[in-house]
Write an enzyme that holds these catalytic residues in place. Structure first.
Site, PDB file in Angstrom:
ATOM      1  N   LYS A 149       0.814  -1.218   0.000  1.00 46.50           N
ATOM      2  CA  LYS A 149       0.000   0.000   0.000  1.00 46.50           C
ATOM      3  C   LYS A 149       0.846   1.266   0.000  1.00 46.50           C
ATOM      4  O   LYS A 149       0.372   2.329  -0.406  1.00 46.50           O
ATOM      5  CB  LYS A 149      -0.973  -0.040   1.163  1.00 46.50           C
TER       6      LYS A 149
HETATM    7  C1  LIG Z   1      -4.450  -4.658   1.329  1.00 46.31           C
HETATM    8  C2  LIG Z   1      -3.745  -5.933   1.183  1.00 46.31           C
HETATM    9  C3  LIG Z   1      -4.200  -6.919   0.307  1.00 46.31           C
HETATM   10  C4  LIG Z   1      -5.479  -6.769  -0.486  1.00 46.31           C
HETATM   11  O1  LIG Z   1      -5.430  -5.745  -1.440  1.00 46.31           O
HETATM   12  P1  LIG Z   1      -6.787  -5.156  -2.036  1.00 46.31           P
HETATM   13  O2  LIG Z   1      -6.371  -4.046  -2.907  1.00 46.31           O
HETATM   14  O3  LIG Z   1      -7.590  -4.691  -0.849  1.00 46.31           O
HETATM   15  O4  LIG Z   1      -7.460  -6.268  -2.746  1.00 46.31           O
HETATM   16  C5  LIG Z   1      -3.440  -8.063   0.163  1.00 46.31           C
HETATM   17  N1  LIG Z   1      -2.321  -8.255   0.881  1.00 46.31           N
HETATM   18  C6  LIG Z   1      -1.864  -7.336   1.754  1.00 46.31           C
HETATM   19  C7  LIG Z   1      -0.639  -7.614   2.525  1.00 46.31           C
HETATM   20  C8  LIG Z   1      -2.553  -6.149   1.923  1.00 46.31           C
HETATM   21  O5  LIG Z   1      -2.094  -5.248   2.789  1.00 46.31           O
END
Ligand SMILES: *Cc1c(COP(=O)(O)O)cnc(C)c1O
Length: 463
Positions: A112
C-alpha cells in the site's frame, strides 16, 4: 480527464477533485470517463525506464491538466525515493514461469506504500495555497492504516482518523499505526470487525451533517488516485517479462479488489494481460461471485491473512460498473439491492465480461502454509501469508504464460505465521527495528456512528 461516479448521480470531477473527495457524493466510486490507451510502441518504449519514469508515463493521461509532467515527475521522484530498493518493485524469479513482484520495500513494508506515498504528496500539492483543510477518514484491516498514516503524518492541511478492528490486526501492524505520534494522526480501535469499521466510514461519508461540517476524504482503495498508482507496477513488471510481445498473467492476493482492479485497468489500457487470478482466502465472496455469480456476504472468518479477511470488496463495484455497460442507474439499483439483502446476482454481461480476463482461486490455511514452505525450501524465499495465498493460486492455475504473483507484504509483518509454516522467524528490517520500543497512542470506541461523530467533533477541523 473527467471522473464520473459508478452510481451516476454525483458531480463530474477532474483529477484533483476525485483525489481530494475519494468517495462520490451518491455513494459510488469515481473512475475515469474513458480508459486512456497506450500503443504497442508506447508500451515497448517503457523498457529500461526507471520506476518513477514509468509511473509518469502511465499516470500522466489520468491527471489531465491538474499537474504538469514536471510536477508529476517531481512527486514520483519523492514518493518512490523513499523505497529501500533501487528498483522500487523488484521482480524475483522463483520457478520456471513463476515470479514474485516485491511490492513491500516502502516505509511501512506493505504494497500500500506504493500508492499512498504518492497520495500523501498529491494531497499536499492540491491543498497548498488554499484554505481547505482535509479530514481523511479510513478503515483498515491492517496495512492500509500504517501506510496511510506514514504518508500523511505531519503534512499541513490534513488530519487523518484511522479505524482498525480491535485485536484483529497484527502487533506489528498496530504499532506501525499507533506509534506515529504526529498531532494530525488519530488512531481509533473499533469494537467490531473490519467490515463494521468500513461500514462506519461509509456511514460517516453518507451523513449530510458530518460531510457539511468536515471536508471528508478517503484513503481506502476507494480513492481513485491509489488505484491509478497501482496500475504502474503491472506495466513495469510485464515490460520486463517481454510485453508487449509476450503476454503475462498476474496472481493477486485480494481483499478489497483495489490491487486487482488496477490490473484490470492496465489490461484496458492495452497491456497484454493473459489472465488475472483473484486469490482469496476462505473469506471467498469474490471467488463465489466470479465462479457462480453469487455475490453474497458470509460471516468474516479470521485468518493469518487479515488484510484479506473481508466479505465486501468495495472496488468490485468499479468492475461491475465497467462490465455492465457503465450504467450508473442500473448499478445503483443493483448495489441498493445488495446493501439491503446482503446478496446479489451478477448479470450475464458482468459474469461473462469478468470471465474473459479474471479467474479466481480460494486458498485455505493449509495450502497457504504449504506455499510458504515451498517458497522457503524450493526457492529460498521467505514470503508472507498474503503472498503465499497468491503463490498457491498461481501454482494451481497451471497457465502456460509467465505468472507474476504480487508479493504484498514483507514477511516480517507476519512473523508468527511465517515461523509456524517455515521454522524461520523473519527479522524486522532496520527501518522499523525499534517498533516495539516506541510509545503507542490510540483510543478505543464502540462501533457506532454516534461515537465516531462525537470523536470527530472533539478532534477534527471544521470547514
Ligand atoms: C491490502 C492488502 C491486500 C489486499 O489488497 P486489495 O487491494 O484490498 O485487494 C493483500 N495483501 C496485503 C498484505 C494487503 O495489505
Amino acid at each position: 480527464m473527467r471522473y464520473i461516479s459508478t452510481r451516476g448521480a454525483a458531480p463530474i470531477l477532474d483529477f484533483r477533485g476525485a483525489t481530494l473527495n475519494g468517495l462520490a457524493a451518491d455513494g459510488g466510486l469515481y473512475l475515469p470517463e474513458a480508459w486512456p490507451t497506450l500503443s504497442r510502441e508506447a508500451i515497448a518504449g517503457l523498457a529500461g525506464l526507471s520506476y518513477a519514469d514509468t509511473a509518469v508515463e502511465i499516470m500522466l493521461p489520468f491527471v489531465g491538466d491538474t499537474l504538469t509532467r514536471a510536477e508529476l515527475k517531481a512527486l514520483c521522484d519523492t514518493a518512490y525515493g523513499r523505497f529501500s530498493h533501487a528498483a522500487v518493485t523488484p521482480l524475483v524469479q522463483i520457478d520456471e514461469g513463476q515470479w514474485l513482484l516485491e511490492l513491500f520495500h516502502g516505509p511501512t513494508l506493505a504494497f500500500k506504500d506504493v500508492a499512498l506515498q504518492l497520495l500523501g504528496l498529491l494531497f499536499e500539492r492540491f491543498l497548498a495555497g488554499t484554505d481547505q483543510h482535509l479530514t481523511v477518514i479510513g478503515a483498515t484491516s491492517g496495512d492500509t492504516g500504517s501506510a496511510a498514516i506514514d504518508a500523511v503524518a505531519g503534512r499541513t492541511g490534513v488530519d487523518i482518523f484511522m479505524l482498525h478492528p480491535v485485536g484483529r490486526v497484527s502487533d506489528v501492524q498496530r504499532r506501525q499505526m499507533t506509534t506515529v505520534l504526529a498531532p494530525n494522526v488519530h488512531n481509533i480501535a473499533i469494537d467490531g470487525d473490519f467490515d463494521t469499521a468500513q461500514a462506519l466510514v461509509k456511514a460517516v461519508f453518507n451523513d449530510p451533517d458530518l460531510s457539511a461540517r468536515y471536508d471528508l476524504s478517503a484513503v481506502n482503495s476507494i480513492n481513485w488516485a491509489r488505484l491509478m498508482a497501482q496500475i504502474v507496477y503491472y506495466f513495469y513488471a510485464a515490460v520486463r517479462l517481454g510485453a508487449p510481445d509476450r503476454p503475462v498473467a498476474f496472481s493477486v492476493p485480494t481483499g478489497n479488489f483495489g490491487d486487482i482492479f488496477a490490473g484490470y485497468v492496465a489490461a484496458q489500457m492495452g497491456l497484454p494481460v493473459a489472465r488475472l487470478i483473484v486469490a482469496t482466502n476462505v473469506n471467498d465472496i469474490l471467488h463465489r461471485a466470479l465462479t457462480v455469480g453469487d455475490y453474497s456476504k458470509g460471516l468474516v472468518q479470521q485468518t493469518p491473512t487479515p488484510s484479506m479477511d473481508i466479505q465486501v470488496s468495495s472496488n468490485f463495484e468499479r468492475l461491475l460498473f465497467d462490465l455492465g455497460g457503465r450504467d450508473g442507474i442500473a448499478l445503483s439499483a443493483q448495489m441498493a439491492g445488495f446493501e439491503s439483502a446482503g446478496a446479489m446476482r451478477l448479470t450475464n454481461a458482468q459474469s461473462q465480461g469478468a470471465a474473459a480476463l479474471l479467474s479466481s482461486e480460494r486458498v485455505d490455511v493449509d495450502s497457504m502454509s504449504m506455499a510458504m514452505r515451498w517458497a522457503s525450501e524450493k526457492a529460498g524465499q521467505i514470503i508472507d501469508p498474503h503472498t503465499a495465498i497468491g503463490l498457491a493460486a498461481a501454482q494451481r492455475a497451471g497457465l502456460d504464460v509467465p505468472v507474476v504473483t504480487l508479493a504484498t507484504a514483507h514477511p516480517a509483518k507476519f512473523r508468527d505465521a511465517v515461523e509456524r509454516a517455515t521454522g524461520v522467524r523473519p527479522e524486522l528490517p532496520a527501518r522499523v527495528g525499534d517498533l516495539f520500543d516506541r510509545t503507542e497512542r490510540y483510543v478505543t470506541l464502540p462501533a457506532t456512528k454516534a461515537a465516531i461523530a462525537a470523536y470527530l467533533d472533539g478532534h477534527a477541523v471544521r470547514t
